[in-house]
Design a protein around this motif. Sequence first.
Motif, PDB file in Angstrom:
ATOM      1  N   SER A  32     -21.406  -6.497 -30.330  1.00 31.63           N
ATOM      2  CA  SER A  32     -21.950  -6.483 -28.979  1.00 31.63           C
ATOM      3  C   SER A  32     -21.682  -5.153 -28.275  1.00 31.63           C
ATOM      4  O   SER A  32     -22.500  -4.690 -27.481  1.00 31.63           O
ATOM      5  N   ALA A  33     -20.537  -4.555 -28.576  1.00 31.32           N
ATOM      6  CA  ALA A  33     -20.212  -3.297 -27.918  1.00 31.32           C
ATOM      7  C   ALA A  33     -19.106  -2.590 -28.683  1.00 31.32           C
ATOM      8  O   ALA A  33     -18.355  -3.213 -29.446  1.00 31.32           O
ATOM      9  N   MET A  34     -19.027  -1.287 -28.473  1.00 29.53           N
ATOM     10  CA  MET A  34     -17.938  -0.466 -29.007  1.00 29.53           C
ATOM     11  C   MET A  34     -17.345   0.305 -27.838  1.00 29.53           C
ATOM     12  O   MET A  34     -18.076   0.696 -26.912  1.00 29.53           O
ATOM     13  N   GLY A  35     -16.052   0.538 -27.900  1.00 32.51           N
ATOM     14  CA  GLY A  35     -15.445   1.226 -26.774  1.00 32.51           C
ATOM     15  C   GLY A  35     -14.184   1.981 -27.137  1.00 32.51           C
ATOM     16  O   GLY A  35     -13.650   1.842 -28.239  1.00 32.51           O
ATOM     17  N   TRP A  36     -13.754   2.793 -26.180  1.00 38.21           N
ATOM     18  CA  TRP A  36     -12.495   3.521 -26.280  1.00 38.21           C
ATOM     19  C   TRP A  36     -11.638   3.176 -25.073  1.00 38.21           C
ATOM     20  O   TRP A  36     -12.127   3.173 -23.935  1.00 38.21           O
TER      21      TRP A  36
END
Length: 115
Positions: A32-36
């Motif tokens: 659904s999403a990728m993040g830092w």
Amino acid sequence: QVQLVESGGGLVQPGGSLRLSCAASGRISSISAMGWYRQAPGKQRELVARITSGGATMYADSVKGRFTISRDNAKNTVYLQMNSLKPEDTAVYYCQIASILYDYWGQGTQVTVSS
């Protein structure tokens, strides 16, 4: 078991640049999403940047205009280009890949901005 492998951290002078990478060791379905995220000593972990499966991005106010998040869907890889780094950007940076069933986290990579 899927693992996230981060790279690209290190020591850089103020005003410098770094590019972080985070690659999944296996296939992750229904992302659904990728993040830092990042966590500085004595502070809580905070969201730095996020990119959805549709490509929409969001950034923390403190990094807007300086950091850019991108992704390679085919490789299940997410990047964070960091420019104009400041001492206050010093932290351990963690990548996250969110799927429908589970959130995956990297082990963290140290970014130190100092002269």
